[in-house]
Each structure stands twice: as structure tokens, then as C-alpha cells.
Motif scaffolding. Sequence first.
Motif, PDB file in Angstrom:
ATOM      1  N   ASP A 186      -1.698 -14.644 -37.615  1.00  0.00           N
ATOM      2  CA  ASP A 186      -1.905 -15.807 -38.465  1.00  0.00           C
ATOM      3  C   ASP A 186      -0.635 -16.067 -39.276  1.00  0.00           C
ATOM      4  OD1 ASP A 186      -3.053 -17.932 -39.812  1.00  0.00           O
ATOM      5  OD2 ASP A 186      -4.132 -16.671 -41.246  1.00  0.00           O
ATOM      6  N   ASN A 187       0.482 -16.161 -38.562  1.00  0.00           N
ATOM      7  CA  ASN A 187       1.773 -16.462 -39.182  1.00  0.00           C
ATOM      8  C   ASN A 187       2.125 -15.466 -40.285  1.00  0.00           C
ATOM      9  OD1 ASN A 187       4.140 -18.009 -39.272  1.00  0.00           O
ATOM     10  ND2 ASN A 187       3.346 -19.278 -40.945  1.00  0.00           N
ATOM     11  N   ALA A 237       0.321 -14.000 -42.460  1.00  0.00           N
ATOM     12  CA  ALA A 237      -0.325 -14.269 -43.742  1.00  0.00           C
ATOM     13  C   ALA A 237      -0.958 -13.002 -44.303  1.00  0.00           C
ATOM     14  CB  ALA A 237      -1.395 -15.342 -43.562  1.00  0.00           C
ATOM     15  N   TYR A 238      -0.976 -12.891 -45.637  1.00  0.00           N
ATOM     16  CA  TYR A 238      -1.649 -11.777 -46.297  1.00  0.00           C
ATOM     17  C   TYR A 238      -3.138 -12.065 -46.394  1.00  0.00           C
ATOM     18  CZ  TYR A 238       2.228  -8.798 -47.693  1.00  0.00           C
ATOM     19  OH  TYR A 238       3.280  -7.929 -47.685  1.00  0.00           O
ATOM     20  N   THR A 239      -3.952 -11.063 -46.065  1.00  0.00           N
ATOM     21  CA  THR A 239      -5.400 -11.191 -46.064  1.00  0.00           C
ATOM     22  C   THR A 239      -5.995  -9.941 -46.695  1.00  0.00           C
ATOM     23  OG1 THR A 239      -5.223 -12.432 -43.995  1.00  0.00           O
ATOM     24  CG2 THR A 239      -7.412 -11.679 -44.590  1.00  0.00           C
TER      25      THR A 239
END
Length: 305
Positions: free
Chosen positions: A206-207, A209-211
Motif C-alpha cells: 500500500d505504497n 503506508a504506516y498501518t
Amino acid sequence: MSESSHRPSRPLAPGQWAFTRWITLGRLEALEIRHPLFNATLTLQGAHLVQFQPTDEAQWLWLSPAARFEPGVAIRGGIPLCWPWFGVPERNPPEVRKRIHTEQPHGFARTALWRLEDVRENAHEVEISLALDGNDDFADLWSGHALALITFHFSVRGCRLALTTTNLGAEPLALSQALHTYLPTPDLIRTRVLGLGYSSYIDTLDNWAYTFQEGPVYFSGETDRIYESGEPLTVVTPAGSRKLTPVGSDSTVVWNPGPDKAARLSDFPATEWPRMLCVETANAASDYRVLNTGQSHTLGVLIGR
């Protein structure tokens, strides 16, 4: 990291080993351990553990049915050593990336020829150490001078890996790395990883991204995450559970190629992705390490019951 009061005995010269012997695995030189309590196999190329199993138990590691044992070819499965960088160079921190002169992912250690340093055996355990000098021989790939020493410790309770890097250069050395552990499962969809709940991760799908992870990690297809956690983990599959206890790590990589990527990967049958997962003890992303001249760092994992 030892769980046992039994210490391996003094090293024996080749030919005097009781449980360890040289074999040829495909076109690679390897060490085979046939102990009354457990079996293990590792290759000198890559210092790569391809098999570990206590006696009368199934293999603890996943190895691709299409894995190739050829000079210069990375082995698909087991525990590859990603060193002195992890992942694609461009996604490494600047201090690590500036030393890399190739687009090759995961460093050069996994296809380099390591030298045998030591074999120690007793009635309970076997311990094997291999070394790699990261010097000017690899100057076309990487700038640095470091000694990598990997020690494998086998017993009926499990296997332990300890990868120690010592900076032999005149300047600080930044590196990223991972013990890229492949684990088997009868069914990935019914498999979960415990111990990463309530930690942040980078989702590379997801590019980057931090999750935030809530609860156990479950799988539904391709997964590629770098967790900001070095906590002990439990991998639960329909066949049982396996505990992974890291040392010197504040990052964990969880990976599965899913059906589409599996079909594009080399040495990876397209139907095998539901039967494996990778849980990697790492120093990755912001958890990269910097060693001053003469300084050492050990990245390790204990895989146990």
C-alpha cells in the motif's frame, strides 16, 4: 540465548565428528547433521539452513519443491541470510543505501561461499559456526569491510541462529539485515501470527503506508509488512504452533507472495503459496543498525516449541 545447561564439547577435526558429515546437495557443498535427537542440513553457500527436524517429526522449515542448489543461485526456502542489506536497495535508509552499488535485493551473503569455523557436538546438541568476510571481494556490490559470523545451535527443543556482524572498517558502518525464516503450514488461511497486535507496520503493498495492527495477523493473499516490533511471536497453524524469540531486533517482516506473485517468482510452484509463510527476524526500515569501528551487533532467533 541458551536454554540448556549442556554445553557442546571441544571442536573436533573433520573426520572425528560423530553426527556431522560433508555431503553434496545438488551442486553445493553442505553439512548434514544426523543426531539421534534431530536432523539438520545447511549449505556453505549462503550459510543457508534448509532443514531442521527433531527425530520422528516433520520438517520445521518450508523448502520449495523447486528449490535449486546451484552456485550463485539463492535457495528458495529454509532460512536465507539477508546481509548486509535487506530488501531492495532503494527502500533502505540513506546511510545503508549509499554503500550499495547494485539493484540486487537482500545483499550478497545468501549466494556467497562461507567458510566453516567450528563444529561442536555432544549427546544433546550440535553447534556449527560459519564466517564470511565482507571485504573488497564484493566491492562491485557494496562498500564496506565487516566480518559476519553465523552460529547454528541445534537441540531437540529447537534451533537457534545468531548472526554477529563486526565492523572492520575505519568508518561507521550502517546495515540492514534479516533471518528470512520460511515456515510451513497446511493452510495459510487458517494460520495466524500472535505477538504483533497493537504495533505499527509498513504495508509495502500500500505504497509503504504506516498501518496499525489490531489483534493477530491473518492471511488472505499476498502480504508484505515490516512491523516495528521485536517481541516474541507464536505462529499457529492447523498442524500446531511454533515460537520465535528474537534477539537484537526491533523489526519483524511478515511475507507471503499470494497467488499472482507466486506465479512470477523463480523456483516457486504457483500452488505452494497457501502452504508457507515467512516470519523474519530483522533490522529493517528504521531499525537499521550503525556500527562504529570494531563494534559488533548480533541478530538472532530461537525457533522452538
